[in-house]
Design a protein around this motif. Sequence first.
Motif, PDB file in Angstrom:
ATOM      1  N   THR A 130      66.086  -5.114 -14.265  1.00 16.16           N
ATOM      2  CA  THR A 130      66.974  -5.955 -15.324  1.00 16.16           C
ATOM      3  C   THR A 130      67.773  -6.971 -14.398  1.00 16.16           C
ATOM      4  OG1 THR A 130      68.663  -4.271 -15.125  1.00 16.16           O
ATOM      5  CG2 THR A 130      67.118  -3.979 -16.844  1.00 16.16           C
ATOM      6  N   LEU A 131      67.854  -6.932 -13.185  1.00 21.00           N
ATOM      7  CA  LEU A 131      68.687  -7.733 -12.334  1.00 21.00           C
ATOM      8  C   LEU A 131      67.529  -8.718 -11.765  1.00 21.00           C
ATOM      9  CD1 LEU A 131      71.189  -5.782 -10.816  1.00 21.00           C
ATOM     10  CD2 LEU A 131      71.589  -6.920 -12.839  1.00 21.00           C
ATOM     11  N   TYR A 132      66.482  -8.790 -12.053  1.00 21.54           N
ATOM     12  CA  TYR A 132      65.539  -9.804 -11.431  1.00 21.54           C
ATOM     13  C   TYR A 132      65.848 -11.031 -11.544  1.00 21.54           C
ATOM     14  CZ  TYR A 132      61.874  -6.600  -9.418  1.00 21.54           C
ATOM     15  OH  TYR A 132      61.197  -5.907  -8.649  1.00 21.54           O
ATOM     16  N   GLU A 133      66.266 -11.614 -12.927  1.00 22.10           N
ATOM     17  CA  GLU A 133      66.716 -12.777 -13.319  1.00 22.10           C
ATOM     18  C   GLU A 133      67.847 -12.841 -12.220  1.00 22.10           C
ATOM     19  OE1 GLU A 133      67.016 -14.161 -17.129  1.00 22.10           O
ATOM     20  OE2 GLU A 133      65.374 -12.686 -17.702  1.00 22.10           O
ATOM     21  N   GLU A 134      68.782 -12.260 -11.944  1.00 22.79           N
ATOM     22  CA  GLU A 134      69.935 -12.533 -11.318  1.00 22.79           C
ATOM     23  C   GLU A 134      69.554 -12.900  -9.809  1.00 22.79           C
ATOM     24  OE1 GLU A 134      73.545 -10.164 -13.648  1.00 22.79           O
ATOM     25  OE2 GLU A 134      73.575 -10.551 -11.368  1.00 22.79           O
ATOM     26  N   TYR A 135      68.852 -12.037  -9.277  1.00 24.40           N
ATOM     27  CA  TYR A 135      68.232 -12.302  -7.803  1.00 24.40           C
ATOM     28  C   TYR A 135      67.602 -13.604  -7.791  1.00 24.40           C
ATOM     29  CZ  TYR A 135      68.507  -7.219  -7.925  1.00 24.40           C
ATOM     30  OH  TYR A 135      68.701  -5.675  -7.811  1.00 24.40           O
ATOM     31  N   TYR A 136      66.839 -14.115  -8.894  1.00 20.85           N
ATOM     32  CA  TYR A 136      66.047 -15.320  -8.668  1.00 20.85           C
ATOM     33  C   TYR A 136      67.026 -16.268  -8.762  1.00 20.85           C
ATOM     34  CZ  TYR A 136      62.203 -18.721  -9.189  1.00 20.85           C
ATOM     35  OH  TYR A 136      61.363 -19.786  -9.050  1.00 20.85           O
ATOM     36  N   SER A 137      67.830 -16.494  -9.724  1.00 17.14           N
ATOM     37  CA  SER A 137      68.707 -17.460 -10.044  1.00 17.14           C
ATOM     38  C   SER A 137      69.815 -17.760  -8.740  1.00 17.14           C
ATOM     39  CB  SER A 137      69.545 -17.398 -11.381  1.00 17.14           C
ATOM     40  OG  SER A 137      70.166 -16.334 -11.469  1.00 17.14           O
ATOM     41  N   GLY A 138      70.118 -16.572  -8.127  1.00 18.91           N
ATOM     42  CA  GLY A 138      70.998 -16.514  -7.128  1.00 18.91           C
ATOM     43  C   GLY A 138      70.534 -17.201  -6.055  1.00 18.91           C
ATOM     44  N   LEU A 139      69.120 -16.914  -5.605  1.00 19.92           N
ATOM     45  CA  LEU A 139      68.441 -17.440  -4.601  1.00 19.92           C
ATOM     46  C   LEU A 139      68.267 -19.173  -4.740  1.00 19.92           C
ATOM     47  CD1 LEU A 139      67.000 -17.285  -2.053  1.00 19.92           C
ATOM     48  CD2 LEU A 139      64.932 -17.061  -3.031  1.00 19.92           C
ATOM     49  N   LYS A 140      67.867 -19.469  -5.961  1.00 17.88           N
ATOM     50  CA  LYS A 140      67.729 -20.853  -6.754  1.00 17.88           C
ATOM     51  C   LYS A 140      68.967 -21.432  -6.371  1.00 17.88           C
ATOM     52  CE  LYS A 140      66.603 -23.085 -11.051  1.00 17.88           C
ATOM     53  NZ  LYS A 140      66.695 -22.867 -12.327  1.00 17.88           N
ATOM     54  N   HIS A 141      70.100 -20.882  -6.796  1.00 19.29           N
ATOM     55  CA  HIS A 141      71.278 -21.792  -6.549  1.00 19.29           C
ATOM     56  C   HIS A 141      71.570 -22.210  -5.068  1.00 19.29           C
ATOM     57  CE1 HIS A 141      75.393 -22.828  -7.412  1.00 19.29           C
ATOM     58  NE2 HIS A 141      75.894 -21.995  -6.395  1.00 19.29           N
ATOM     59  N   PHE A 142      71.602 -20.958  -4.361  1.00 16.58           N
ATOM     60  CA  PHE A 142      71.593 -21.448  -2.798  1.00 16.58           C
ATOM     61  C   PHE A 142      70.707 -22.320  -2.279  1.00 16.58           C
ATOM     62  CE2 PHE A 142      71.939 -20.760   1.737  1.00 16.58           C
ATOM     63  CZ  PHE A 142      70.725 -20.571   2.040  1.00 16.58           C
ATOM     64  N   ILE A 143      69.289 -22.457  -2.687  1.00 13.69           N
ATOM     65  CA  ILE A 143      68.519 -23.394  -2.199  1.00 13.69           C
ATOM     66  C   ILE A 143      68.786 -24.817  -2.729  1.00 13.69           C
ATOM     67  CG2 ILE A 143      66.028 -24.163  -2.213  1.00 13.69           C
ATOM     68  CD1 ILE A 143      65.143 -21.209  -2.182  1.00 13.69           C
ATOM     69  N   GLU A 144      69.275 -24.874  -3.948  1.00 12.10           N
ATOM     70  CA  GLU A 144      69.548 -26.116  -4.578  1.00 12.10           C
ATOM     71  C   GLU A 144      70.771 -26.806  -3.843  1.00 12.10           C
ATOM     72  OE1 GLU A 144      69.408 -25.490  -8.484  1.00 12.10           O
ATOM     73  OE2 GLU A 144      67.479 -25.758  -8.779  1.00 12.10           O
ATOM     74  N   CYS A 145      71.605 -25.772  -3.245  1.00 12.03           N
ATOM     75  CA  CYS A 145      72.922 -26.288  -2.429  1.00 12.03           C
ATOM     76  C   CYS A 145      72.785 -26.630  -1.167  1.00 12.03           C
ATOM     77  CB  CYS A 145      74.120 -25.501  -2.972  1.00 12.03           C
ATOM     78  SG  CYS A 145      74.485 -25.189  -4.488  1.00 12.03           S
ATOM     79  N   SER A 146      71.506 -26.284  -0.590  1.00 10.52           N
ATOM     80  CA  SER A 146      71.361 -26.498   0.884  1.00 10.52           C
ATOM     81  C   SER A 146      71.173 -27.783   1.271  1.00 10.52           C
ATOM     82  CB  SER A 146      70.200 -25.657   1.228  1.00 10.52           C
ATOM     83  OG  SER A 146      69.111 -25.956   0.605  1.00 10.52           O
ATOM     84  N   LEU A 147      71.419 -28.367   2.597  1.00  5.75           N
ATOM     85  CA  LEU A 147      71.038 -29.634   2.861  1.00  5.75           C
ATOM     86  C   LEU A 147      69.720 -30.195   2.456  1.00  5.75           C
ATOM     87  CD1 LEU A 147      72.761 -29.382   6.655  1.00  5.75           C
ATOM     88  CD2 LEU A 147      73.762 -30.644   4.577  1.00  5.75           C
ATOM     89  N   ASP A 148      69.737 -31.253   2.323  1.00 10.61           N
ATOM     90  CA  ASP A 148      68.587 -32.066   2.018  1.00 10.61           C
ATOM     91  C   ASP A 148      67.418 -31.665   3.042  1.00 10.61           C
ATOM     92  OD1 ASP A 148      69.813 -35.168   0.863  1.00 10.61           O
ATOM     93  OD2 ASP A 148      69.590 -33.153  -0.189  1.00 10.61           O
ATOM     94  N   CYS A 149      67.723 -32.040   4.263  1.00 11.66           N
ATOM     95  CA  CYS A 149      66.682 -31.710   5.026  1.00 11.66           C
ATOM     96  C   CYS A 149      65.969 -30.443   5.034  1.00 11.66           C
ATOM     97  CB  CYS A 149      67.160 -32.132   6.441  1.00 11.66           C
ATOM     98  SG  CYS A 149      68.325 -30.794   7.035  1.00 11.66           S
ATOM     99  N   HIS A 150      66.777 -29.202   4.290  1.00 10.68           N
ATOM    100  CA  HIS A 150      66.174 -28.066   4.485  1.00 10.68           C
ATOM    101  C   HIS A 150      65.531 -27.751   3.088  1.00 10.68           C
ATOM    102  CE1 HIS A 150      67.673 -27.323   8.392  1.00 10.68           C
ATOM    103  NE2 HIS A 150      68.871 -27.419   8.049  1.00 10.68           N
ATOM    104  N   ARG A 151      65.992 -28.347   2.142  1.00 11.15           N
ATOM    105  CA  ARG A 151      65.829 -28.191   0.763  1.00 11.15           C
ATOM    106  C   ARG A 151      64.129 -28.095   0.728  1.00 11.15           C
ATOM    107  NH1 ARG A 151      67.913 -31.963  -3.030  1.00 11.15           N
ATOM    108  NH2 ARG A 151      70.022 -31.441  -1.862  1.00 11.15           N
TER     109      ARG A 151
END
Lengths: 611, 257
Positions: free
Chosen positions: A23-44
Amino acid sequence: VVVEDQPDVSAVLSAYNQQGDPTLYEEYYSGLKHFIECSLDCHRAELSQLFYPLFVHMYLELVYNQHESEAKSFFERFHGDQECYYQDDLRVLSSLTKKEHMKGNETMLDFRTSKFVLRISRDSYQLLKRHLQEKQNNQIWNIVQEHLYIDIFDGMPRSKQQIDAMVGSLAGEAKREANKAKVFFGLLKEPEFDVPLDDEDEEGENEEGKPKKKKPKKDSAGSKSKKQDPNAPPQNRIPLPELKDSDKLDKIMNVKEAARRVRLGPDCLPSICFYTFLNAYQGLTAVDITDDSSMIVGGFADSTVRVWSVTPKKLRSVKTAADLSLIDKESDDVLERIMDEKTASELKILYGHSGPVYGTSFSPDRNYLLSCSEDGTVRLWSLQTFTCLVGYKGHNYPVWDTQFSPYGYYFVSGGHDRVARLWATDHYQPLRIFAGHLADVTCTRFHPNSNYIATGSADRTVRLWDVLNGNCVRIFTGHKGPIHSLAFSPNGRFLATGATDGRVLLWDIGHGLMVGELKGHTDTIYALRFSRDGEILASGSMDNTVRLWDAVKAFEDLETDDFTTATGHINLPENSQDLLLGTYMTKSTPVVHLHFTRRNLLLAAGAYSSQ
Amino acid sequence: MEPAKMASPKSAPKDAQVMAQILKDMGITEYEPRVINQMLDGCVPKGYVTTILEDAKIYSSHAKKSSVDADDVRLAIQCRTDQSFTSPPPRDFLLDIARQKNQTPLPLIKPYSGPRLPPDRYCLTAPNYRLKSLQKKVSSSAGRITVPRLSVGAVSSRPSTPTLGTPSAQAVSVSAKVGTPVSLTGQRFTVQIPSSQATVKAATPTTPTVQNVLINPSLIGPKNILITTNMVSSQNTSGDPNPLKRKHEDDDDYDNL
């Protein structure tokens, strides 16, 4: 020896051990998504590669463990974020809502049990690892480790453009070590012939070549270098049939034709002769043309195989045994006398298959014809009696492509069962099985030296297999759709591939790298062929065009110090427009086959479709 | 053929509409109109569903349940799919057999061995027919085949010249142009019949239509007529029986009798 990904059997058999709370899969995925979208351009760009495999794996886990409602809402929420080139996969996934649906889908099962490969620079990887090893991200870290294989390279992080060129396959990208094995891409030495000079009518004599008054011309192609090419396989690496007298005559004819061959280039484009199949009603499914351009065969959806003579000389079958015993075997024209004049016709129809014929291939000596069909068999036909000789059973599912080896005797077939098989005409079972693709093998081609086989698959990868031991020596990713055409360059060094995404990709076999991308076609590319000396690459597509590309320029512009296999990729120039030499439209006729004659005239074939 | 974007919803029957909706859900937007008919016929939802439900009823009554429930249906589906829809082997199986096959070295190729084909029983080159009237093959002149009831006319009279009707291989009659009237009482014939290949030409009125008829006058008498002809097999190039070779020089003597 490259070891393929062996699925961990225990992990498959045991009930999938829950990676965290479904039931928490959505949270895991969106958590990672948030992290990646906030990372530096060169790494994104690099880190964004995680989205697709994680999304699919997590969704499949939910379905497999029968959490249907969680799976559905997970899918609804995140499927729109994925890259456009994964749309076909997502559509298949959307219909996989229950565990039972997965049972029959071998491709999805294979996907679940293999690790998706991602290639990420060390810097980006450190960033990701640091984030995932934080305590609250433990579950997603487990999931990542379970399903992804991250191949780390030292170098600059890749840009989105670079990544987009090379991703797209169901298996991810290729690990660098998968492309490290030595490949003998050189050509085998041809035997030397003394070819009598110039005289048009003079038949090729025996290989000693009675010079008469003229100096015999040596076959220059064979005698280039006396020492062994280090990149060529040893002559006896795989057993090959010996040359018969008729083969030697054919080779002499080949050399003579080569002397009159047109030198192609950007200033000298080939003429194109198009053979249009009329009244095929979209039933034309395969075409092949003999090397000397004397016969053309069509495989059809009504399960017939039809052979036509391209030259004015008609097709004849040999006489019956009774009549054969009456002829004078010592006469000079015995090869003419064994033919039965009464059977001369321009067209021969071969019946035998019980399903559409998807692949056809002439043998190099023009004695045999292969055809493969949806009925799961590959049939060998005699072109002397026009009857079926053997049916090779092995794939029990549709066979999508087949091809004779350039030296005859061996042939390869690939089909729905996700493997390619190597056969010899005198063995009723395959000699080699090439297993590893995640989905149907749609295209199979021999390397010019017959030691390697390239297979293109619906899993969007191209693999190169060693005939000697069946190992996969190269994996090429980059296409976004099933591959439908493959062509080796005449010098054996390069491979061109075409797929439903309309792109032609060029690969350096020795280094295992993508070295070119030709954009221009707007629909599936079904035909690819290099000209006889490799100067021009011709591509034919469902978009009703034939395009000619400058192969010399495509391969020569490469700086060899860019071939740092440390990173596994080079910077591809955006030069499709420069390399395109011409686009030739047909009248609503998709191009199914291309063939350069021995004099570099381009023949093309397709069926007129009145849409 | 014009591709249809969608079946027209108003005029199409409900089944076709459902099928069109399914196609749309699967993302197929361009298809010929007859695809819908083919799918309705082929995967006939009605037939498939009724079969499953019937099976499910049987299972539930076997389990002594009062009504059919989901488990029964699930079991019915599973049994049917195992029967009718097989799927390709799983990957670990394929990798396993591949490993086994790829370990054996490639076989050496024997030189100068003619057409390289598998053993005959794996080829499709054998004749797939057998001539009905032929009991045994003729091996030599001494051996005789009795052909039962080969009608050559009335017993005591001179045989009428039966024509060779259709060029069917079995119906071979001998036009006995034997000079002297021959009593056919107690004749025994041996006839070797040409194969269906058109070596038996259409009946020409004058000459005997059976090729290579050997009638040895010394054997003609009130007793036996020994007739042997060529057996020509269209497919078998190997192992021609001896008579074939023997016919050569005899032909010149006895043709056009």
